[in-house]
Scaffold this motif. Structure first.
Motif, PDB file in Angstrom:
ATOM      1  N   PHE A  30      -8.100 -36.820 -60.290  1.00  9.42           N
ATOM      2  CA  PHE A  30      -7.036 -36.358 -59.399  1.00  9.42           C
ATOM      3  C   PHE A  30      -7.105 -34.852 -59.153  1.00  9.42           C
ATOM      4  CE2 PHE A  30      -5.560 -40.509 -60.992  1.00  9.42           C
ATOM      5  CZ  PHE A  30      -5.746 -41.166 -59.773  1.00  9.42           C
ATOM      6  N   ASP A  31      -7.735 -34.136 -60.079  1.00 12.26           N
ATOM      7  CA  ASP A  31      -8.014 -32.716 -59.840  1.00 12.26           C
ATOM      8  C   ASP A  31      -8.962 -32.577 -58.651  1.00 12.26           C
ATOM      9  OD1 ASP A  31      -8.162 -29.803 -60.700  1.00 12.26           O
ATOM     10  OD2 ASP A  31     -10.270 -30.356 -60.971  1.00 12.26           O
ATOM     11  N   VAL A  32      -9.974 -33.436 -58.615  1.00 14.61           N
ATOM     12  CA  VAL A  32     -10.951 -33.377 -57.520  1.00 14.61           C
ATOM     13  C   VAL A  32     -10.299 -33.783 -56.189  1.00 14.61           C
ATOM     14  CG1 VAL A  32     -13.073 -34.409 -56.623  1.00 14.61           C
ATOM     15  CG2 VAL A  32     -12.953 -33.670 -59.005  1.00 14.61           C
ATOM     16  N   ILE A  33      -9.451 -34.790 -56.251  1.00 15.64           N
ATOM     17  CA  ILE A  33      -8.764 -35.236 -55.033  1.00 15.64           C
ATOM     18  C   ILE A  33      -7.871 -34.115 -54.503  1.00 15.64           C
ATOM     19  CG2 ILE A  33      -6.936 -36.821 -54.233  1.00 15.64           C
ATOM     20  CD1 ILE A  33      -8.379 -39.011 -55.923  1.00 15.64           C
ATOM     21  N   ARG A  34      -7.189 -33.459 -55.419  1.00 10.58           N
ATOM     22  CA  ARG A  34      -6.351 -32.323 -55.009  1.00 10.58           C
ATOM     23  C   ARG A  34      -7.200 -31.220 -54.362  1.00 10.58           C
ATOM     24  NH1 ARG A  34      -3.871 -28.311 -59.585  1.00 10.58           N
ATOM     25  NH2 ARG A  34      -2.405 -27.140 -58.305  1.00 10.58           N
ATOM     26  N   ARG A  35      -8.326 -30.880 -55.009  1.00 13.79           N
ATOM     27  CA  ARG A  35      -9.190 -29.837 -54.459  1.00 13.79           C
ATOM     28  C   ARG A  35      -9.702 -30.227 -53.075  1.00 13.79           C
ATOM     29  NH1 ARG A  35     -11.949 -26.424 -58.387  1.00 13.79           N
ATOM     30  NH2 ARG A  35     -11.168 -26.777 -60.485  1.00 13.79           N
ATOM     31  N   TYR A  36     -10.069 -31.514 -52.936  1.00 13.60           N
ATOM     32  CA  TYR A  36     -10.616 -31.943 -51.654  1.00 13.60           C
ATOM     33  C   TYR A  36      -9.548 -31.905 -50.556  1.00 13.60           C
ATOM     34  CZ  TYR A  36     -12.930 -34.381 -47.932  1.00 13.60           C
ATOM     35  OH  TYR A  36     -13.462 -34.672 -46.700  1.00 13.60           O
ATOM     36  N   LEU A  37      -8.349 -32.341 -50.889  1.00 12.03           N
ATOM     37  CA  LEU A  37      -7.262 -32.292 -49.898  1.00 12.03           C
ATOM     38  C   LEU A  37      -7.043 -30.848 -49.445  1.00 12.03           C
ATOM     39  CD1 LEU A  37      -4.759 -34.785 -51.579  1.00 12.03           C
ATOM     40  CD2 LEU A  37      -5.856 -35.097 -49.348  1.00 12.03           C
ATOM     41  N   ARG A  38      -7.084 -29.939 -50.405  1.00 13.89           N
ATOM     42  CA  ARG A  38      -6.875 -28.523 -50.078  1.00 13.89           C
ATOM     43  C   ARG A  38      -8.008 -28.012 -49.182  1.00 13.89           C
ATOM     44  NH1 ARG A  38      -5.809 -25.901 -55.456  1.00 13.89           N
ATOM     45  NH2 ARG A  38      -8.077 -25.848 -55.471  1.00 13.89           N
ATOM     46  N   TRP A  39      -9.226 -28.376 -49.528  1.00 13.53           N
ATOM     47  CA  TRP A  39     -10.394 -27.948 -48.736  1.00 13.53           C
ATOM     48  C   TRP A  39     -10.310 -28.536 -47.324  1.00 13.53           C
ATOM     49  CZ3 TRP A  39     -15.111 -30.530 -47.088  1.00 13.53           C
ATOM     50  CH2 TRP A  39     -16.133 -29.652 -46.708  1.00 13.53           C
TER      51      TRP A  39
END
Ligand code: ZN
Length: 506
Positions: free
Chosen positions: A46-55
């Motif tokens: 979910f850290d990666v999903i958060r980062r991707y959403l932000r990107w």
């Protein structure tokens, strides 16, 4: 962007409640022990999903709670003759340290259950008023049958639950399926004032109350490990929707299980790994890369061999980026020089190579994005990055690069670093200081190749040319001496189809 919603059991187009913004809630740890690598995988996903959403341009609000009052914490405190608050404080800190070690970003808001009791009491009062909960001897229970949609997330039928043997019979409950919202404290347990008793909240009500307080209902994404679907998330939905009469969360994302050497992780089988123990002897980024090579919803199998392979893959990427950086910084001959040396074909070849590389970068960038847009397929995204690394590598098989190829190589390198960064994979030394070539190269070239200048980059070209000539006249001793001289200064010669090049060793 499409994502798989546990609630509807299908991939759906992601439409946030407010354009450009995402509100996300992730169930956090119960802080009675160090976290195991199964938990770590969930939080990493979910850290990666958060980062991707932000990107992707979203402004993300990310809330993760800490369950710092619970039977497990109380039991541990009793065993160790400490207070529950001491146990919770120790493992909250340990949790945060372990998250940082794995490169997981802090949530925007990290509410602790013990600091949010008033919001929970308020929600319980609301449920009693609405006829969805009842108090008995200082405890409060949620009346499961009063919420018609109970079971909609897990797909369970309430009648089957009823006949299931796992339900304890408690004479104070109106129905065996009912679950506790508030528990009267036993002597020595932590407790808070409430209208019903000195007591403490049940676990499920925490997340309902805290997510409503910090994100409002409905919020966009509720996430957690798939072991939380039932009963925890099912109960959260029942509590929240019975109180607010509105949808609780629009998208439910659940991470898959973790096995070790294809066995279920189990303390009693001795098949159990704490994150801190794994991180004590490996590079955290390698574990991160390994976990990302499996889709977050799929089961993930951990093994020491797989971790070793991921470490090697990470080192290959880093080595290749170092070589690229070096080649870019030290492109030895310019296009003009190639032309003046009567090598116009080489200029054309390199222009073609550069164009092919730029094409490839675009393609892999698109592949990365389309993989991630398809329910956060990190495995596909990592594959796209690795393919770009391979293409970038073959573009630097020439120590001689014209400016177009040099620029393309630089873009490839930046793209690799950026995309790995989106996945939270930080590389060693990626914020490239350009390594200076040692001046000893000039001395070596003067001695062995008759070089009269003072530029280390030129010296490398002279040394390679001298080696090439030695090989043509089959003077192997001379060719080897040139190779050994470069090796002493920390450089290796790589012979490739496109000619020899020099790379830094290790
Ligand atoms: Zn929760």
């Amino acid at each position: 962007m499409r994502l798989y919603n546990t609630l509807t059991r299908q991939k759906e187009e992601f439409v946030p409640r407010e354009p450009g913004k995402v509100a996300m809630y992730i169930c956090g740890p119960t802080v009675y022990n160090h976290i195991h690598i199964g938990n770590a995988r969930t939080f990493l996903s979910f850290d990666v999903i958060r980062r991707y959403l932000r990107w992707s341009g979203y402004e993300v609000t990310y809330v993760q709670n800490v369950t710092d009052v619970d039977d497990k914490i109380i039991n541990r405190a009793r065993e160790e003759n400490r207070t529950p608050a001491e146990v919770a404080a120790e493992y909250t800190e340990a949790f945060i340290t372990a998250m940082h070690a794995l490169g997981i970003e802090d949530p925007d808001i990290r509410p602790k259950a013990t600091a949010e009791i008033p919001a929970m009491i308020e929600m319980i009062e609301c449920l009693i008023e609405n006829g969805h909960a009842y108090a008995v001897e200082g405890d409060v229970y949620f009346a499961v049958r009063s919420f018609e949609e109970y079971g909609k997330l897990s797909g369970r039928d309430i009648e089957q639950m009823q006949s299931g043997a796992r339900v304890d019979i408690d004479p104070r409950k109106r129905d065996p399926l009912d679950f506790a919202l508030w528990k009267a404290a036993k002597p020595g347990e932590p407790s808070w004032d409430s209208p019903w008793s000195q007591g403490r909240p049940g676990w499920h009500i925490e997340c309902s109350a805290m997510s409503a307080k910090y994100l409002g209902n409905p919020f966009d994404i509720h996430a957690g490990g798939d072991d939380l679907v039932f009963p925890h998330h099912e109960n959260e939905i029942a509590q929240s929707e019975a109180c607010s009469h509105t949808t609780f969360a629009n998208y439910w994302l659940h991470g898959g299980m973790l096995t070790i050497d294809r066995e279920k992780m189990s303390k009693s089988e001795g098949n159990f790994l704490l994150l801190k123990d794994v991180l004590s002897h490996i590079r955290p980024q390698a574990l991160r890369l390994l976990m990302l090579q499996t889709h977050y919803r799929s089961p993930f199998d951990y093994s020491a061999e797989r971790l070793q392979e991921a470490t090697a893959a990470l080192e290959r990427v880093e080595g290749s980026l170092r070589n690229q950086e070096w080649a870019i910084a030290n492109a030895i001959v310019t296009a003009d020089e190639l032309l003046s040396n009567d090598q116009p074909n080489k200029v054309t070849d390199q222009n073609d190579m550069a164009r092919a590389l730029l094409d490839h970068i675009e393609k892999k960038h698109r592949q990365f994005k389309s993989s991630m847009d398809d329910d956060f397929n990190t495995a596909g995204a990592v594959a796209a990055i690795f393919e770009l690394v391979t293409a970038a590598n073959s573009s630097i098989t020439e120590t001689v690069q014209n400016s177009l190829l040099k620029d393309a190589a630089a873009i490839a390198r930046q793209t690799i670093i950026e995309l790995l960064g989106v996945l939270g994979v930080a590389l060693e030394g990626d914020e490239g200081h350009r390594e200076e070539l040692p001046t000893e190269l000039v001395d070596l070239a003067a001695e062995m190749a008759g070089y009269g200048g003072d530029k280390p980059a030129e010296a490398v070209g002279e040394l390679l040319a001298a080696r090439q000539k030695a090989r043509e006249r089959k003077d192997w001793a001379c060719a080897d001496a040139l190779r050994d001289g470069l090796a002493e200064l920390g450089f290796a010669i790589e012979d490739t189809a496109a000619g020899a090049r020099v790379v830094r060793k290790g």
